[in-house]
Design an enzyme around this catalytic site. Structure first.
Site, PDB file in Angstrom:
ATOM      1  N   HIS A  20       0.813  -1.223   0.000  1.00 38.93           N
ATOM      2  CA  HIS A  20       0.000   0.000   0.000  1.00 38.93           C
ATOM      3  C   HIS A  20       0.846   1.274   0.000  1.00 38.93           C
ATOM      4  O   HIS A  20       0.384   2.320  -0.475  1.00 38.93           O
ATOM      5  CB  HIS A  20      -0.946  -0.004   1.200  1.00 38.93           C
ATOM      6  CG  HIS A  20      -2.075  -0.980   1.053  1.00 38.93           C
ATOM      7  ND1 HIS A  20      -3.200  -0.728   0.313  1.00 38.93           N
ATOM      8  CD2 HIS A  20      -2.227  -2.247   1.534  1.00 38.93           C
ATOM      9  CE1 HIS A  20      -4.013  -1.765   0.348  1.00 38.93           C
ATOM     10  NE2 HIS A  20      -3.449  -2.706   1.094  1.00 38.93           N
TER      11      HIS A  20
ATOM     12  N   GLU B  40      -9.001   4.698  -6.092  1.00 41.13           N
ATOM     13  CA  GLU B  40      -8.141   5.196  -7.169  1.00 41.13           C
ATOM     14  C   GLU B  40      -8.931   6.017  -8.183  1.00 41.13           C
ATOM     15  O   GLU B  40      -8.457   6.265  -9.290  1.00 41.13           O
ATOM     16  CB  GLU B  40      -7.435   4.034  -7.870  1.00 41.13           C
ATOM     17  CG  GLU B  40      -8.340   3.081  -8.608  1.00 41.13           C
ATOM     18  CD  GLU B  40      -8.864   1.945  -7.759  1.00 41.13           C
ATOM     19  OE1 GLU B  40      -9.209   0.899  -8.330  1.00 41.13           O
ATOM     20  OE2 GLU B  40      -8.914   2.092  -6.516  1.00 41.13           O
TER      21      GLU B  40
END
Length: 283
Positions: free
Chosen positions: A169, A199
């Site tokens: 991450h 995203e």
């Protein structure tokens, strides 16, 4: 306030003593007048003078007690404000050599300013994405709804889940931050950019046709596809997007149409932009 400021030379650090001094002078004017008249006339009536003197002393004591009682709420308020200030991290410059009322007013001002700072910080926290610094969904919707007509776009980073899965991450967050900064720089100053979630990013183009908005985003996407931002394995980060004009409908409906155009781009192979309800490909 003029009288208050004009009498500050009397016990400048104590409002209580200043009020007592002014009241003392006021209550003794009858006594001084009576005594002066008797001495001037040469007929001094000591019993009468004693009665007036005693009544004046009683009045003075009553005034002192009354002033102290009337100032009790002010003292309580001052203590409460000072206690509040001690709990605030954003303390302003303290007032020195001030009387009780000055410190109360200054304390209220400081508490008010500190509250404004806190409210501003809470507003930022409520409307900004902490990772990218862009507007979050709530902030973006509020800004776009206030701006009126224009075009709106949704952008999605292609195959982003694989970045988190393969590289962690932290690598994904770095790409999100880089893309957010690049997108914010690539649009016009009047345009509004936000992180829609995960995203996905949203862009609002005020007073702009969807074709013009698509051309701006196409330049951004083309540079992105040429390797402006890379994954840890060296592959270029790309994005897909959908752009629609706001046609007088509520903003959530326009966002849903932009989302449909975005997924049309995803289904057609990614790394492309689709425009309008017909989902036309931007060349």
């Amino acid at each position: 306030m003029r009288f208050y400021n004009a009498t500050r030379f009397l016990f400048p650090s104590s409002l209580r003593l200043r009020m007592f001094t002014i009241c003392f002078i006021g209550t003794h004017i009858p006594l001084l007048t009576f005594a002066g008249w008797q001495f001037t006339s040469g007929k001094i009536d000591w019993p009468d003078l004693g009665v007036v003197l005693g009544a004046t002393l009683i009045g003075t004591i009553f005034t002192l007690i009354g002033i102290d009682g009337l100032l009790a709420p002010v003292r309580t308020a001052t203590d409460a404000v000072q206690s509040l200030e001690r709990e605030q991290a954003e303390a302003l410059e303290a007032v020195s050599d001030g009387d009780m009322l000055t410190e109360l007013l200054a304390g209220v001002t400081r508490a008010s300013e500190a509250t404004k700072v806190r409210v501003a910080a809470l507003d930022i926290a409520a409307h900004r994405d902490p990772l990218t610094g862009l507007l979050n969904r709530r902030g973006f919707l509020a800004r776009a709804e206030a701006a009126g007509e224009g075009a709106i776009a949704l952008l999605d980073l292609d195959k982003f889940k694989s970045v988190n899965d393969q590289f962690g991450h932290d690598a994904g967050d770095a790409i999100l931050q880089d893309f957010a900064a690049y997108l914010a720089r690539g649009v016009r100053k009047a345009d509004c950019v936000g992180r829609w979630g995960g995203e996905e990013f949203a862009v609002f183009f005020p007073a702009t046709e969807e074709g013009e908005a698509a051309a701006i985003l196409q330049r951004i996407a083309r540079r992105l596809g040429n390797g402006l931002i890379e994954r840890p394995d060296g592959a270029a980060v790309t994005c897909s997007g959908g752009v629609v004009a706001i046609e007088g409908e509520p903003l959530p409906l326009a966002m849903a149409r932009a989302d449909a155009a975005l997924y049309a781009a995803k289904r057609s192979g990614r790394n492309q932009l689709r425009v309008g309800d017909a989902h036309m490909l931007v060349e």
